[in-house]
Write a protein that holds these residues in place. Structure first.
Motif, PDB file in Angstrom:
ATOM      1  N   LYS A  54       0.833  -1.201   0.000  1.00 50.33           N
ATOM      2  CA  LYS A  54       0.000   0.000   0.000  1.00 50.33           C
ATOM      3  C   LYS A  54       0.867   1.249   0.000  1.00 50.33           C
ATOM      4  CE  LYS A  54      -4.080  -2.008   1.971  1.00 50.33           C
ATOM      5  NZ  LYS A  54      -5.276  -1.786   2.711  1.00 50.33           N
ATOM      6  N   GLN A  55       2.046   1.151   0.593  1.00 54.50           N
ATOM      7  CA  GLN A  55       2.961   2.286   0.623  1.00 54.50           C
ATOM      8  C   GLN A  55       3.488   2.594  -0.786  1.00 54.50           C
ATOM      9  OE1 GLN A  55       6.259   1.763   3.261  1.00 54.50           O
ATOM     10  NE2 GLN A  55       6.912   3.894   3.093  1.00 54.50           N
ATOM     11  N   ASP A  56       3.830   1.547  -1.560  1.00 56.10           N
ATOM     12  CA  ASP A  56       4.300   1.740  -2.935  1.00 56.10           C
ATOM     13  C   ASP A  56       3.201   2.354  -3.803  1.00 56.10           C
ATOM     14  OD1 ASP A  56       6.745   0.672  -2.260  1.00 56.10           O
ATOM     15  OD2 ASP A  56       6.329  -1.315  -3.098  1.00 56.10           O
ATOM     16  N   ILE A  57       2.006   1.839  -3.628  1.00 57.66           N
ATOM     17  CA  ILE A  57       0.861   2.359  -4.392  1.00 57.66           C
ATOM     18  C   ILE A  57       0.637   3.835  -4.047  1.00 57.66           C
ATOM     19  CG2 ILE A  57      -1.649   2.217  -4.681  1.00 57.66           C
ATOM     20  CD1 ILE A  57      -1.343  -0.837  -4.233  1.00 57.66           C
ATOM     21  N   ALA A  58       0.635   4.138  -2.757  1.00 57.00           N
ATOM     22  CA  ALA A  58       0.409   5.515  -2.312  1.00 57.00           C
ATOM     23  C   ALA A  58       1.486   6.450  -2.863  1.00 57.00           C
ATOM     24  CB  ALA A  58       0.372   5.567  -0.787  1.00 57.00           C
ATOM     25  N   GLN A  59       2.734   5.986  -2.848  1.00 55.69           N
ATOM     26  CA  GLN A  59       3.840   6.812  -3.339  1.00 55.69           C
ATOM     27  C   GLN A  59       3.671   7.128  -4.821  1.00 55.69           C
ATOM     28  OE1 GLN A  59       6.313   8.361  -1.818  1.00 55.69           O
ATOM     29  NE2 GLN A  59       7.172   9.108  -3.731  1.00 55.69           N
ATOM     30  N   LYS A  60       3.376   6.109  -5.616  1.00 57.10           N
ATOM     31  CA  LYS A  60       3.240   6.302  -7.065  1.00 57.10           C
ATOM     32  C   LYS A  60       2.067   7.243  -7.391  1.00 57.10           C
ATOM     33  CE  LYS A  60       4.235   5.694 -11.302  1.00 57.10           C
ATOM     34  NZ  LYS A  60       5.278   6.529 -11.848  1.00 57.10           N
ATOM     35  N   PHE A  61       0.938   7.014  -6.751  1.00 56.55           N
ATOM     36  CA  PHE A  61      -0.222   7.876  -7.004  1.00 56.55           C
ATOM     37  C   PHE A  61       0.034   9.301  -6.512  1.00 56.55           C
ATOM     38  CE2 PHE A  61      -2.438   3.918  -7.848  1.00 56.55           C
ATOM     39  CZ  PHE A  61      -3.306   4.282  -8.850  1.00 56.55           C
ATOM     40  N   HIS A  62       0.742   9.421  -5.391  1.00 54.67           N
ATOM     41  CA  HIS A  62       1.075  10.750  -4.865  1.00 54.67           C
ATOM     42  C   HIS A  62       1.916  11.517  -5.882  1.00 54.67           C
ATOM     43  CE1 HIS A  62       2.063  13.886  -2.009  1.00 54.67           C
ATOM     44  NE2 HIS A  62       3.338  13.715  -2.310  1.00 54.67           N
ATOM     45  N   GLU A  63       2.902  10.854  -6.478  1.00 53.84           N
ATOM     46  CA  GLU A  63       3.754  11.493  -7.486  1.00 53.84           C
ATOM     47  C   GLU A  63       2.931  11.976  -8.682  1.00 53.84           C
ATOM     48  OE1 GLU A  63       6.757   8.645  -8.548  1.00 53.84           O
ATOM     49  OE2 GLU A  63       7.632   8.654  -6.533  1.00 53.84           O
ATOM     50  N   GLU A  64       2.038  11.127  -9.163  1.00 57.44           N
ATOM     51  CA  GLU A  64       1.204  11.488 -10.318  1.00 57.44           C
ATOM     52  C   GLU A  64       0.275  12.658  -9.996  1.00 57.44           C
ATOM     53  OE1 GLU A  64       1.343  10.404 -13.467  1.00 57.44           O
ATOM     54  OE2 GLU A  64       3.079   9.196 -12.905  1.00 57.44           O
ATOM     55  N   ILE A  65      -0.294  12.643  -8.815  1.00 60.57           N
ATOM     56  CA  ILE A  65      -1.196  13.723  -8.403  1.00 60.57           C
ATOM     57  C   ILE A  65      -0.416  15.023  -8.253  1.00 60.57           C
ATOM     58  CG2 ILE A  65      -2.653  14.559  -6.505  1.00 60.57           C
ATOM     59  CD1 ILE A  65      -3.594  11.575  -6.216  1.00 60.57           C
ATOM     60  N   GLU A  66       0.788  14.948  -7.678  1.00 58.78           N
ATOM     61  CA  GLU A  66       1.616  16.148  -7.506  1.00 58.78           C
ATOM     62  C   GLU A  66       2.012  16.752  -8.854  1.00 58.78           C
ATOM     63  OE1 GLU A  66       2.395  18.039  -4.759  1.00 58.78           O
ATOM     64  OE2 GLU A  66       0.864  16.712  -3.910  1.00 58.78           O
ATOM     65  N   LEU A  67       2.291  15.902  -9.843  1.00 55.79           N
ATOM     66  CA  LEU A  67       2.591  16.406 -11.187  1.00 55.79           C
ATOM     67  C   LEU A  67       1.439  17.243 -11.716  1.00 55.79           C
ATOM     68  CD1 LEU A  67       4.236  13.353 -13.019  1.00 55.79           C
ATOM     69  CD2 LEU A  67       5.281  15.566 -12.579  1.00 55.79           C
ATOM     70  N   ARG A  68       0.241  16.745 -11.540  1.00 56.71           N
ATOM     71  CA  ARG A  68      -0.941  17.464 -12.019  1.00 56.71           C
ATOM     72  C   ARG A  68      -1.190  18.738 -11.212  1.00 56.71           C
ATOM     73  NH1 ARG A  68      -0.712  12.513 -13.454  1.00 56.71           N
ATOM     74  NH2 ARG A  68      -1.798  11.694 -15.277  1.00 56.71           N
ATOM     75  N   LYS A  69      -0.940  18.681  -9.912  1.00 54.58           N
ATOM     76  CA  LYS A  69      -1.116  19.874  -9.084  1.00 54.58           C
ATOM     77  C   LYS A  69      -0.114  20.961  -9.487  1.00 54.58           C
ATOM     78  CE  LYS A  69      -3.295  17.870  -5.023  1.00 54.58           C
ATOM     79  NZ  LYS A  69      -3.188  17.585  -3.572  1.00 54.58           N
ATOM     80  N   ASP A  70       1.101  20.553  -9.849  1.00 52.24           N
ATOM     81  CA  ASP A  70       2.092  21.525 -10.331  1.00 52.24           C
ATOM     82  C   ASP A  70       1.620  22.174 -11.625  1.00 52.24           C
ATOM     83  OD1 ASP A  70       3.746  21.033  -8.171  1.00 52.24           O
ATOM     84  OD2 ASP A  70       5.100  19.687  -9.272  1.00 52.24           O
ATOM     85  N   LYS A  71       1.024  21.378 -12.507  1.00 52.46           N
ATOM     86  CA  LYS A  71       0.495  21.928 -13.755  1.00 52.46           C
ATOM     87  C   LYS A  71      -0.658  22.884 -13.480  1.00 52.46           C
ATOM     88  CE  LYS A  71       1.860  18.079 -16.718  1.00 52.46           C
ATOM     89  NZ  LYS A  71       1.392  16.963 -17.552  1.00 52.46           N
ATOM     90  N   ILE A  72      -1.483  22.562 -12.494  1.00 48.88           N
ATOM     91  CA  ILE A  72      -2.593  23.434 -12.102  1.00 48.88           C
ATOM     92  C   ILE A  72      -2.051  24.764 -11.583  1.00 48.88           C
ATOM     93  CG2 ILE A  72      -4.452  23.755 -10.403  1.00 48.88           C
ATOM     94  CD1 ILE A  72      -5.032  20.715 -10.735  1.00 48.88           C
ATOM     95  N   LYS A  73      -0.984  24.714 -10.771  1.00 48.85           N
ATOM     96  CA  LYS A  73      -0.371  25.951 -10.264  1.00 48.85           C
ATOM     97  C   LYS A  73       0.162  26.800 -11.414  1.00 48.85           C
ATOM     98  CE  LYS A  73       1.017  24.052  -5.815  1.00 48.85           C
ATOM     99  NZ  LYS A  73       2.157  23.538  -5.036  1.00 48.85           N
ATOM    100  N   ALA A  74       0.758  26.148 -12.406  1.00 50.24           N
ATOM    101  CA  ALA A  74       1.280  26.881 -13.565  1.00 50.24           C
ATOM    102  C   ALA A  74       0.140  27.542 -14.342  1.00 50.24           C
ATOM    103  CB  ALA A  74       2.070  25.941 -14.476  1.00 50.24           C
ATOM    104  N   ILE A  75      -0.966  26.829 -14.482  1.00 46.77           N
ATOM    105  CA  ILE A  75      -2.126  27.403 -15.173  1.00 46.77           C
ATOM    106  C   ILE A  75      -2.695  28.570 -14.384  1.00 46.77           C
ATOM    107  CG2 ILE A  75      -4.523  26.949 -15.849  1.00 46.77           C
ATOM    108  CD1 ILE A  75      -3.570  24.115 -16.683  1.00 46.77           C
ATOM    109  N   ASP A  76      -2.772  28.429 -13.055  1.00 43.40           N
ATOM    110  CA  ASP A  76      -3.250  29.540 -12.219  1.00 43.40           C
ATOM    111  C   ASP A  76      -2.379  30.771 -12.421  1.00 43.40           C
ATOM    112  OD1 ASP A  76      -5.421  28.210 -11.125  1.00 43.40           O
ATOM    113  OD2 ASP A  76      -4.317  27.510  -9.356  1.00 43.40           O
TER     114      ASP A  76
END
Length: 130
Positions: A54-76
């Motif tokens: 579950k830790q590996d899964i959480a880490q991978k999904f966290h990375e993907e979500i953070e990538l998208r959040k960074d893109k959202i910040k750039a769009i803002d």
């Protein structure tokens, strides 16, 4: 002989183009937010079904979500900049490739000078040869 050269495409900001850019940014932001929600859903689904850590899964999904959040910040940031941009300003929209004829005797420096296609409300208004 023909070569390929990069040509800048610039846009003159009008009320209409400003609104269209804002809508495009908003659409991309909304899509990224939906992807974040979908990733969270997929993460919960994987946690219930798989034998992976579950830790590996959480880490991978966290990375993907953070990538998208960074893109959202750039769009803002782009949306904030768009709000303060004056009507009549020119912005770089993208670059295109153009075929250019090269022959013996051609002045290379003139050939390689920057050129720009200037648009206003999606209509070419001039071509600058800098």
């Amino acid at each position: 002989m023909k070569i390929i050269k990069k040509v800048k495409v610039k846009q003159i900001i009008t009320e209409k183009s400003k609104k269209a850019l804002f809508e495009r940014f908003n659409y991309h932001k909304m899509r990224l937010e939906q992807e974040c929600q979908q990733l969270l859903f997929e993460q919960r689904k994987m946690n219930n079904k798989t034998a992976f850590s579950k830790q590996d899964i959480a880490q991978k999904f966290h990375e993907e979500i953070e990538l998208r959040k960074d893109k959202i910040k750039a769009i803002d940031f782009k949306m904030e900049q768009l709000e303060i941009l004056a009507i009549g300003s020119e912005i770089l929209e993208n670059e295109v490739e153009a075929l250019v004829e090269v022959e013996e005797g051609t002045h290379w420096s003139k050939l390689m000078n920057d050129e720009a296609i200037i648009l206003k409300d999606d209509i070419v208004v001039r071509i600058d040869k800098e």
